[in-house]
Write a protein that holds these residues in place. Structure first.
Motif, PDB file in Angstrom:
ATOM      1  N   THR A 211       0.818  -1.224   0.000  1.00 44.36           N
ATOM      2  CA  THR A 211       0.000   0.000   0.000  1.00 44.36           C
ATOM      3  C   THR A 211       0.848   1.269   0.000  1.00 44.36           C
ATOM      4  OG1 THR A 211      -0.095   0.036   2.424  1.00 44.36           O
ATOM      5  CG2 THR A 211      -1.787  -1.232   1.251  1.00 44.36           C
ATOM      6  N   TYR A 212       2.135   1.104   0.093  1.00 42.11           N
ATOM      7  CA  TYR A 212       2.997   2.272   0.164  1.00 42.11           C
ATOM      8  C   TYR A 212       4.031   2.200  -0.946  1.00 42.11           C
ATOM      9  CZ  TYR A 212       6.316   5.718   1.914  1.00 42.11           C
ATOM     10  OH  TYR A 212       7.166   6.789   2.027  1.00 42.11           O
ATOM     11  N   GLY A 213       4.006   3.090  -1.802  1.00 47.09           N
ATOM     12  CA  GLY A 213       4.994   3.198  -2.859  1.00 47.09           C
ATOM     13  C   GLY A 213       4.928   2.018  -3.817  1.00 47.09           C
ATOM     14  N   ASN A 214       6.048   1.760  -4.491  1.00 47.00           N
ATOM     15  CA  ASN A 214       6.138   0.689  -5.484  1.00 47.00           C
ATOM     16  C   ASN A 214       6.999  -0.482  -5.009  1.00 47.00           C
ATOM     17  OD1 ASN A 214       4.616   2.138  -7.339  1.00 47.00           O
ATOM     18  ND2 ASN A 214       6.441   3.244  -8.093  1.00 47.00           N
ATOM     19  N   ALA A 216       6.271  -3.181  -3.540  1.00 45.01           N
ATOM     20  CA  ALA A 216       5.703  -4.514  -3.767  1.00 45.01           C
ATOM     21  C   ALA A 216       5.024  -4.630  -5.116  1.00 45.01           C
ATOM     22  CB  ALA A 216       4.715  -4.848  -2.659  1.00 45.01           C
ATOM     23  N   ARG A 217       5.205  -3.694  -5.993  1.00 45.21           N
ATOM     24  CA  ARG A 217       4.604  -3.790  -7.322  1.00 45.21           C
ATOM     25  C   ARG A 217       5.587  -4.528  -8.225  1.00 45.21           C
ATOM     26  NH1 ARG A 217       3.664  -0.593 -12.049  1.00 45.21           N
ATOM     27  NH2 ARG A 217       5.084   1.037 -11.353  1.00 45.21           N
ATOM     28  N   LEU A 218       5.147  -5.763  -8.690  1.00 43.77           N
ATOM     29  CA  LEU A 218       6.033  -6.681  -9.393  1.00 43.77           C
ATOM     30  C   LEU A 218       5.755  -6.648 -10.884  1.00 43.77           C
ATOM     31  CD1 LEU A 218       5.807  -9.803  -7.026  1.00 43.77           C
ATOM     32  CD2 LEU A 218       7.379  -7.862  -6.916  1.00 43.77           C
ATOM     33  N   VAL A 219       6.831  -6.909 -11.629  1.00 40.58           N
ATOM     34  CA  VAL A 219       6.763  -7.025 -13.078  1.00 40.58           C
ATOM     35  C   VAL A 219       7.558  -8.275 -13.459  1.00 40.58           C
ATOM     36  CG1 VAL A 219       7.402  -5.994 -15.283  1.00 40.58           C
ATOM     37  CG2 VAL A 219       6.506  -4.544 -13.454  1.00 40.58           C
ATOM     38  N   TYR A 220       6.928  -9.157 -14.333  1.00 40.16           N
ATOM     39  CA  TYR A 220       7.549 -10.419 -14.736  1.00 40.16           C
ATOM     40  C   TYR A 220       8.208 -10.257 -16.098  1.00 40.16           C
ATOM     41  CZ  TYR A 220       4.614 -12.362 -11.042  1.00 40.16           C
ATOM     42  OH  TYR A 220       4.005 -12.620  -9.843  1.00 40.16           O
ATOM     43  N   GLN A 258      11.780 -14.012 -14.311  1.00 38.57           N
ATOM     44  CA  GLN A 258      12.210 -13.057 -13.291  1.00 38.57           C
ATOM     45  C   GLN A 258      11.026 -12.204 -12.868  1.00 38.57           C
ATOM     46  OE1 GLN A 258      14.303  -9.342 -14.299  1.00 38.57           O
ATOM     47  NE2 GLN A 258      16.013 -10.109 -13.051  1.00 38.57           N
ATOM     48  N   ALA A 259      10.947 -11.930 -11.546  1.00 38.98           N
ATOM     49  CA  ALA A 259       9.972 -10.981 -10.995  1.00 38.98           C
ATOM     50  C   ALA A 259      10.759  -9.848 -10.341  1.00 38.98           C
ATOM     51  CB  ALA A 259       9.058 -11.685  -9.984  1.00 38.98           C
ATOM     52  N   LYS A 260      10.442  -8.570 -10.701  1.00 39.77           N
ATOM     53  CA  LYS A 260      11.176  -7.414 -10.199  1.00 39.77           C
ATOM     54  C   LYS A 260      10.191  -6.422  -9.603  1.00 39.77           C
ATOM     55  CE  LYS A 260      14.813  -4.186 -11.621  1.00 39.77           C
ATOM     56  NZ  LYS A 260      15.643  -3.716 -12.758  1.00 39.77           N
ATOM     57  N   ASP A 261      10.510  -5.878  -8.391  1.00 44.38           N
ATOM     58  CA  ASP A 261       9.609  -4.913  -7.752  1.00 44.38           C
ATOM     59  C   ASP A 261       9.957  -3.497  -8.221  1.00 44.38           C
ATOM     60  OD1 ASP A 261      11.944  -4.395  -6.440  1.00 44.38           O
ATOM     61  OD2 ASP A 261      11.296  -5.183  -4.493  1.00 44.38           O
ATOM     62  N   MET A 262       9.357  -2.518  -7.569  1.00 47.22           N
ATOM     63  CA  MET A 262       9.479  -1.111  -7.968  1.00 47.22           C
ATOM     64  C   MET A 262       8.958  -0.904  -9.387  1.00 47.22           C
ATOM     65  SD  MET A 262      10.612   0.382  -5.305  1.00 47.22           S
ATOM     66  CE  MET A 262      11.029   1.993  -5.920  1.00 47.22           C
ATOM     67  N   GLY A 263       7.988  -1.777  -9.763  1.00 47.35           N
ATOM     68  CA  GLY A 263       7.392  -1.652 -11.082  1.00 47.35           C
ATOM     69  C   GLY A 263       8.345  -1.936 -12.205  1.00 47.35           C
ATOM     70  N   GLY A 264       9.417  -2.641 -11.867  1.00 45.17           N
ATOM     71  CA  GLY A 264      10.399  -2.981 -12.884  1.00 45.17           C
ATOM     72  C   GLY A 264      11.421  -1.908 -13.130  1.00 45.17           C
ATOM     73  N   HIS A 265      11.379  -0.772 -12.384  1.00 41.40           N
ATOM     74  CA  HIS A 265      12.312   0.329 -12.616  1.00 41.40           C
ATOM     75  C   HIS A 265      13.670   0.011 -12.031  1.00 41.40           C
ATOM     76  CE1 HIS A 265       9.167   2.824 -14.258  1.00 41.40           C
ATOM     77  NE2 HIS A 265       8.407   2.642 -13.151  1.00 41.40           N
ATOM     78  N   MET A 266      14.601   0.837 -12.399  1.00 37.98           N
ATOM     79  CA  MET A 266      15.965   0.660 -11.938  1.00 37.98           C
ATOM     80  C   MET A 266      16.011   0.854 -10.422  1.00 37.98           C
ATOM     81  SD  MET A 266      19.419   2.603 -13.238  1.00 37.98           S
ATOM     82  CE  MET A 266      19.087   2.081 -14.898  1.00 37.98           C
ATOM     83  N   GLY A 267      16.784   0.013  -9.767  1.00 32.83           N
ATOM     84  CA  GLY A 267      16.882   0.078  -8.315  1.00 32.83           C
ATOM     85  C   GLY A 267      15.978  -0.915  -7.614  1.00 32.83           C
TER      86      GLY A 267
END
Length: 820
Positions: A211-214, A216-220, A258-267
């Protein structure tokens, strides 16, 4: 009024400054609108809902006309603050400040903090009201803490305001990477699937605050497995990316997602998982024979059921999709050969159905079809799902054994036929192209006694000696045929030879039983009907005639009548038969058959005379009962027999009792307890007499030589008394001569049982306290003893009576001699 000053990590100085200014302005307004000194407990607090406290400050103002005017202040949400997780700085984190409007700064106010983590995680400065976090916090362990603030008098600890509750939330940072909790994954998809066909969905989880920021927002995304597969970035669904993926070319694929958080952005943080994808089989390949023509061969000597050869159509599909069904669809060998499928190897097996002959046909052709029984309609356009192949089968020549014209032979020969009589002929021929000559023989194990012989060149079978049908009516032999020259195969045929019957056996009685006849039989009565048998085989034509032998044709006892049906009746001619006179009669009967030449024989019929009751019931056919007195009944006979049995039992019992009391057969000196008569020829020596004879030796002189005589058997030989030994007179008083005579008789007579023992003492001892025991001194002494009673003791004591019973007479005779 208690207020919290919040300081957030990561905010700019401007934001912190504005917050502090706002709080200060709020405090100034609150202080400026008070009338006089207002304590904390005079303030009113209202809680909107549990965990959230809003303070509404209002002031009553009186208008000119006495109206009360309400001035509203904006509500401040002061009871919820934040602290950043995972803070690793050198100093404790300032969470906020607790302050009361009654605090004049002179140190009389004491601030108290209680609740979750108070004193351990969160500490408060009781003078300034500053709250610090002393430990690093992890939002994934606990996301918020509920605390209670209160201001009390330092000296009395008296509450100056009611307790106020507030919440400290741990603000999330991106410190947890995505994780695939169920990996690695296994999936399958049919081969030849269309692009975009769903394979499976993978899902990753992130422990950060969604609920806070990105955080936990994942991109596969797909790292490995391209260009065959793709993954949807938001859902994680894996799909096929290439058309016509063929399982037969490649069956398994290793895909990395691969699953990446922060919406897939760098970092952002990432996690991967492996997905093993297998292509499943579909029937997309038709069967195919590796060859179009298959050459095979079969020898002509093979029997039906023999395997000719195998072939197999290849189908790279699996399971039912790769099954191939085989059929013979054409060819001139369809009736000669058959086809089956090996369940293990899935091969088509060609077998011989009928025998083949090299000399008749040497080549056969078959057309075999292999097809898939299970066809996928989706791939029908890729067909046809079948293939054909041609099989050429050549017949090979073999050295075949000769073949008999007939499967078996049956011949007949008369019994008693002379040696060399022709029985029959067998014939075999070589079926090979060479057509070699054939030789014949009779295996010895089929004709052990060698009744027959065969010509090896033409197969003529003849007898070696006359045959007897009554001994063996059939002879079953074998004849083997073999090509001449070389080691060729041979074949056998069965030959059954029947021995034809000749009338060479005379008839005889069917049974040899005795005929029983009553003594009181009436003349003219039938006593027996006789029949005959013949070993010859006359079947229904056989007929026998009977007659009495010429020597008894005119007897007065019995007569015979031929019944003309191969039987004869025997009748009685007279009456008055008696067993005492003659108990058995022999009647010779002559029997003739109707054979050619006719045979006849004389058989004797035995007729036994028996005793019968009034109803002609036979009682006995033995002569022994006539020895008994007439009129003796059966009951009397039984009583007599019972008495005899009882007497025999008594005798046996008596003998058994006597045997139990019978003395032992061998004489042992320790068991001989009979009284012995000891005769002395001199005076005994008493205790000092050590030179006496052994009484045991005198009792059994033969025992010294190891021989023990039987006491219950009298010797068969009587040995005469040795000559020169005279018997003294009965009235002799010479005791010494008498004893010697008796000893000599005992020594020379082996038949004398050792009932009386004679012991001789050759030495008389001295020093005996007892007086002389010899009775011989009584002759010279004037003893007044009377021995006349010895005369009544019997003949065994006659000699003793003669010695002692005539004392007076002997003395008188002596006196007269002296006087004279």
């Amino acid at each position: 009024m208690v207020m919290l000053l919040m300081r957030r990590e990561g905010l700019g100085l401007l934001r912190a400054f504005l917050v502090l200014v706002g709080v200060s302005a709020l405090c100034s307004v609150a202080l400026g609108t008070r009338k006089g000194n207002t304590s904390l407990d005079q303030r009113s607090h209202r809680h909107r809902h549990p965990g959230h406290v809003s303070l509404h400050r209002h002031r009553q103002r009186t208008g000119k006309e006495g109206q009360v005017l309400h001035r509203s202040k904006r509500g401040w949400v002061w009871n919820q603050f934040f602290v950043i997780e995972e803070y690793t700085g050198p100093d404790p984190v300032l969470v906020g400040r607790l302050h009361s409007d009654v605090d004049s700064g002179d140190g009389n106010i004491k601030y108290i903090l209680s609740g979750e983590g108070a004193g351990t995680i969160f500490v408060i400065d009781d003078k300034t009201g500053n709250i610090h976090a002393t430990k690093t916090l992890d939002r994934e362990e606990q996301a918020q803490y509920t605390l209670t603030a209160q201001a009390v008098a330092r000296d009395t600890n008296k509450p100056l305001e009611p307790p106020s509750e507030f919440i400290v939330k741990v603000q999330d940072i991106n410190d947890n990477p995505p994780e695939f909790l169920h990996g690695p994954y296994y999936a399958s998809v049919p081969e030849m699937s269309n692009v975009g066909t769903s394979v499976m969905q993978v899902t990753a989880t992130d422990a950060d605050d969604p609920t806070y920021g990105n955080s936990a927002r994942l991109v596969y995304s797909i790292l490995q497995g391209q260009p065959y597969f793709s993954v949807e970035p938001q859902t994680g669904i894996i799909r096929t990316a290439l058309p016509s993926m063929d399982r037969e070319a490649r069956q398994e694929y290793d895909v990395v997602i691969q699953a990446k958080d922060m919406g897939g952005h760098m970092g952002g943080l990432s996690g991967t998982t492996e997905v093993k994808i297998t292509l499943t089989d579909v029937n997309d390949n038709p069967p195919k024979f590796p060859q179009s023509v298959y050459p095979m061969s079969i020898s002509e000597d093979k029997v039906p059921g023999e395997e000719v050869g195998r072939l197999k159509a290849k189908d790279p599909d699996l399971g039912d999709n790769g099954l191939v069904k085989y059929n013979i669809i054409d060819g001139d060998g369809m009736g000669i050969f058959e086809l089956s499928t090996d369940s293990e190897t899935r091969e088509a097996v060609i077998k011989l159905k009928k025998t083949v002959d090299y000399e008749t046909k040497r080549l056969y052709t078959l057309k075999v079809e292999g097809s898939n029984p299970h066809v996928d309609p989706q791939f029908l356009a890729w067909g046809p799902y079948k293939d054909e192949a041609t099989i050429k089968i050549s017949v090979e020549d073999a050295d075949e054994p000769p073949v008999f014209i007939a499967h078996s032979y049956t011949f007949e020969v008369e019994e008693n036929a002379p040696e060399g009589t022709l029985v029959g002929r067998v014939h075999a021929k070589d079926t090979d192209v060479a057509n070699n000559p054939v030789s014949y023989r009779i295996p010895q194990y089929t004709d052990v006694e060698q009744f027959f012989s065969i010509n090896p060149e033409d197969g003529m079978i003849t007898t070696t000696r006359p045959l007897d049908r009554e001994t063996q009516a059939w002879h079953n032999i074998s004849v083997s045929a073999k090509e001449t020259g070389g080691h060729h195969q041979e074949t056998k045929v069965r030959v059954n030879i029947k021995v034809k019957d000749v009338n060479d056996n005379a008839p005889e009685f069917a049974t040899n039983n005795e005929v029983l006849m009553c003594e009181t039989i009436a003349p003219g009565k039938l006593i027996e009907t006789v029949s005959a048998v013949d070993k010859d085989e006359m079947a229904n034509r056989q007929h026998f005639t009977f007659s009495l032998a010429p020597e008894v044709a005119h007897n007065h006892n019995f007569s015979l009548k031929d019944n003309r049906d191969s039987t004869a009746s025997i009748y009685v001619l007279r009456k008055g038969f008696s067993r005492l006179t003659q108990d058995v009669y022999f009647l010779p009967v002559e029997i003739n058959d109707n054979g050619f030449p006719a045979m006849s024989s004389t058989n004797t019929l035995t007729i036994r005379v028996c005793s019968c009751d009034s109803k002609d019931t036979i009682l006995s056919c033995n002569v022994e009962p006539y020895v008994l007195p007439a009129g003796l009944s059966t009951g009397a006979l039984i009583a007599i027999l019972a008495c005899i049995v009882i007497l025999l039992a008594i005798v046996v019992l008596f003998v058994a009792l006597r045997r139990q009391k019978k003395e032992p057969l061998i004489v042992f000196e320790e068991e001989d307890i009979r009284e012995n008569i000891i005769t002395y020829d001199d005076e005994g020596g008493g205790e000092e007499d050590t030179e006496a004879f052994d009484i045991a030796t005198l009792q059994n002189p033969d025992g010294a030589n190891g021989f023990l005589p039987r006491k219950d058997i009298k010797p068969e030989l009587q040995y005469p008394i040795r000559p020169g030994i005279g018997r003294p007179a009965a009235n002799s008083v010479d005791v010494d001569d008498f004893i010697k005579t008796r000893i000599a008789e005992a020594d020379s007579d082996p038949t004398a049982p050792p009932y009386d023992s004679i012991q001789i003492y050759g030495y008389e001892g001295r020093g005996s306290l007892a007086g002389s025991l010899s009775s011989l001194e009584s002759v010279t002494t004037e003893s007044d003893l009377d021995y006349d009673y010895l005369q009544s003791w019997g003949p065994r004591f006659k000699k003793l009576a003669d010695l002692y019973g005539t004392k007076d007479c002997s003395i008188n005779d002596a006196d007269e001699g002296e006087d004279s």
